[in-house]
Design a protein around this motif. Structure first.
Motif, PDB file in Angstrom:
ATOM      1  N   CYS A 123       0.568   0.827   5.272  1.00  0.00           N
ATOM      2  CA  CYS A 123       1.309   0.883   4.009  1.00  0.00           C
ATOM      3  C   CYS A 123       0.312   0.637   2.887  1.00  0.00           C
ATOM      4  O   CYS A 123      -0.543  -0.246   2.998  1.00  0.00           O
ATOM      5  CB  CYS A 123       2.399  -0.175   3.979  1.00  0.00           C
ATOM      6  N   ALA A 159      -0.484  -0.284  -0.983  1.00  0.00           N
ATOM      7  CA  ALA A 159      -0.031  -0.858  -2.246  1.00  0.00           C
ATOM      8  C   ALA A 159      -0.967  -0.451  -3.377  1.00  0.00           C
ATOM      9  O   ALA A 159      -2.187  -0.578  -3.258  1.00  0.00           O
ATOM     10  CB  ALA A 159       0.029  -2.376  -2.134  1.00  0.00           C
ATOM     11  N   GLU A 180       3.907  -3.043  -8.768  1.00  0.00           N
ATOM     12  CA  GLU A 180       3.458  -2.394  -7.528  1.00  0.00           C
ATOM     13  C   GLU A 180       4.161  -1.066  -7.270  1.00  0.00           C
ATOM     14  O   GLU A 180       5.379  -0.943  -7.394  1.00  0.00           O
ATOM     15  CB  GLU A 180       3.671  -3.320  -6.339  1.00  0.00           C
ATOM     16  N   LEU A 199       4.330   1.450  -4.075  1.00  0.00           N
ATOM     17  CA  LEU A 199       4.014   1.367  -2.654  1.00  0.00           C
ATOM     18  C   LEU A 199       4.218   2.698  -1.944  1.00  0.00           C
ATOM     19  O   LEU A 199       5.281   3.315  -2.042  1.00  0.00           O
ATOM     20  CB  LEU A 199       4.896   0.295  -2.000  1.00  0.00           C
TER      21      LEU A 199
END
Length: 229
Positions: free
Chosen positions: A127, A129, A180, A182
């Motif tokens: 993942c 960020a 953020e 993502l």
């Protein structure tokens, strides 16, 4: 004591994460589970392990094996339910950076930086960020260890197609003002440009400009994998 951690460390870590995420998402109805998992991702809690949940989850994903992989996949699937949007009209009303750019500040071993060459198409094996704020990315570069190369990634979103597999998660975050953005695990990108200063420092890092692929479904699954980003 298991793996160098005190007895009860995992239970304490779990309980603190759970309280944070449920408190953040109190009152949510439909898709509450997916929202809770996104909030878990944002937690800065290090109780018991000295590491944040997001870092541990990404380590399991990068290793791509072991007894925790199945659980990690379940968590990622829950996150995807919140992050992915295939309805174009709903996609357009999401929050996007005004300049169609997001930023990630990090540090990597020199040989891992060399993976990023102009034109390479790849997927990111974790993942990913990023932030709407360049200055937030610079804060992370400022924490770079001396034995790693500081890197600023600049992600360019398509101005009209945007991205179907990423989300601005500030409303879900338990840490305010990180702004953020993502990307789901195994998101696809291509390298637009690499700029390497003559003298690389934390204030003048390697800059790698990245084009975000608008739809993961349009990219082959067998392209190169970036294990560091």
């Amino acid at each position: 004591k298991i793996g160098g951690f005190r007895p009860g460390a995992a239970a304490d870590f779990h309980d603190l994460l759970k309280r944070q995420a449920i408190q953040k998402q109190a009152g949510e109805g439909r898709n509450k589970v997916s929202k809770i998992v996104v909030s878990l991702w944002t937690s800065a809690c290090r109780a018991g392990f000295g590491r944040e949940f997001c870092g541990m989850l990404n380590e399991v994903l990068r290793c791509d094996e072991g007894p925790m992989l199945r659980d990690a996949a379940i968590l990622c699937r829950a996150m995807n339910a919140e992050l992915v949007m295939r309805d174009y009209l709903k996609l357009l009303v999401r929050v996007w950076p005004s300049d169609s750019m997001t930023f990630r500040g990090t540090s990597m071993p020199k040989d891992k930086v060399e993976f990023f060459t102009e034109g390479v198409l790849y997927r990111c094996a974790m993942c990913l960020a990023t932030s709407f704020k360049r200055e937030k990315a610079m804060e992370f570069i400022g924490m770079a260890p001396d034995d790693r190369t500081p890197v600023m990634f600049v992600f360019h979103l398509h101005p009209t197609h945007r991205c179907k597999h990423a989300l601005y998660i500030e409303p879900h975050s338990v840490v305010a003002n990180e702004r953020e953005f993502l990307f789901v695990a195994y998101s696809s990108f291509s390298v637009r440009k690499v700029v390497t200063p003559e003298h690389i420092t934390r204030s003048d890092p390697v800059t790698i400009e990245i084009d975000v692929q608008p739809d993961n479904k349009n990219v082959r699954e067998d392209v190169s994998l970036a294990e560091w980003h």
